[in-house]
Design a protein around this motif. Structure first.
Motif, mmCIF file in Angstrom:
data_model
loop_
_atom_site.group_PDB
_atom_site.id
_atom_site.type_symbol
_atom_site.label_atom_id
_atom_site.label_comp_id
_atom_site.label_asym_id
_atom_site.label_seq_id
_atom_site.Cartn_x
_atom_site.Cartn_y
_atom_site.Cartn_z
ATOM 1 N N ASP A 1 2.545 8.395 58.297
ATOM 2 C CA ASP A 1 1.728 9.683 58.296
ATOM 3 C C ASP A 1 1.779 10.361 59.653
ATOM 4 O O ASP A 1 0.734 9.685 60.454
ATOM 5 N N ARG B 1 0.558 13.200 60.695
ATOM 6 C CA ARG B 1 -0.254 14.467 60.587
ATOM 7 C C ARG B 1 -1.124 14.470 61.630
ATOM 8 O O ARG B 1 -1.664 15.780 61.782
ATOM 9 N N GLY C 1 4.227 16.427 57.528
ATOM 10 C CA GLY C 1 3.905 15.652 58.214
ATOM 11 C C GLY C 1 4.121 14.245 57.781
ATOM 12 O O GLY C 1 3.486 13.192 58.476
#
Length: 292
Positions: free
Chosen positions: A189, A191, A166
């Motif tokens: 990021d 995620r 991710g």
């Protein structure tokens, strides 16, 4: 039906459409159906040709007018443009039947970063390599799904991801060799966002355009990692963008139906097609690769 300037470039359905690369000399887009060992070739104003490679392959670069370099499951192979004949140039994990090539791209200096991964996405089975003038080095190991390999126009920054993490990473590079000079840092990021970071390209302004697998989108990030815009795609699993056209001012985006059952495919009827994004982009062409 076009949506937000998105239309179908090729309705040929790929199980795993990937690795689009545009050759300005012939005004042609090349891409792959990786798991079925096919190379697809379509001039922007011409008919589709499908080449059966007999080997899983995932990325292509121009060497010269007569030859291309193809990343395959056994390594880097030279393809004769006229005959289609493949000749192994540099083996990469050729003795490991569990892995195959994946995302790859040419650095501005002519070096080639090429990634591998497990055919079944086995954890940590892949790596990312650097190839330049016949020399091969492993840059990063313990990669599950290598993706998003791309570079700033000045060659001083490289991007990549292990899709499984991710995190879209960035790392400083030597513009003259394409080798990393620093430690990778997190650029984006992803995620908590929908889908996964797949293939990417960087335009002349330093904007990174990323195909979001499972997110039905292409996202554009500023050089500082800030999300600039998101373009909805007509297929769930967008896989990789490429700048196309004589001014590199549009994009083609591949997609895939891999992993979907019959019912999921009915709900995602354009999965595996290749799309044209007719939105203004300040794109650029991949340089030729230096194999010797």
């Amino acid at each position: 039906m076009a949506m937000n300037g998105v239309s179908v470039f090729s309705d040929h359905i790929c199980e795993l459409g990937e690795g689009p690369s545009y050759d300005p000399a012939t005004d042609t887009l090349f891409w792959f159906d990786i798991v079925n060992g096919k190379l697809l070739e379509k001039p922007l104003a011409g008919a589709l040709k499908v080449h059966d490679l007999g080997v899983m392959a995932s990325a292509i670069a121009v060497i010269d007018d007569d030859r291309q370099l193809i990343a395959t499951e056994i390594g880097l192979q030279v393809r004769d443009v006229k005959t289609g004949k493949l000749t192994l140039h540099t083996p990469i994990e050729a003795d490991n039947p569990l892995t195959r090539s994946n995302d790859s791209r040419v650095h501005p200096c002519g070096a080639f970063w090429t990634g591998t991964m497990g055919k079944g996405e086995e954890k940590g089975a892949g790596s990312i390599y650097w190839f330049f003038k016949g020399e091969l080095r492993r840059l990063f190991s313990d990669i599950t799904v290598s993706n998003s390999i791309c570079f700033s126009q000045d060659g001083a920054t490289a991007y990549y991801t292990d899709t499984a993490t991710g995190f879209l990473m960035r790392v400083a590079c030597d513009p003259a060799t394409g080798l990393p000079t620093g430690e990778p840092k997190v650029f984006v990021d992803h995620r908590s966002s929908k889908g996964y970071v797949d293939g990417s390209v960087v335009d002349r302004d330093g904007v990174l355009w990323n195909a979001v697998w499972g997110g039905s989108a292409v996202k554009a990030y500023a050089p500082d990692g800030k999300l600039l815009r998101e373009i909805a795609m007509p297929a769930t699993q967008a896989s990789c963008p490429a700048f196309i056209g004589q001014k590199a001012d549009r994009m083609a985006v591949t997609s895939a139906w891999k992993g979907k059952d019959e019912m999921q495919r009915k709900l995602d009827p354009q999965a595996g097609m290749t799309f044209l994004l007719d939105i203004p982009v300040n794109g650029r062409f991949d340089p030729r690769v230096l194999i010797a």
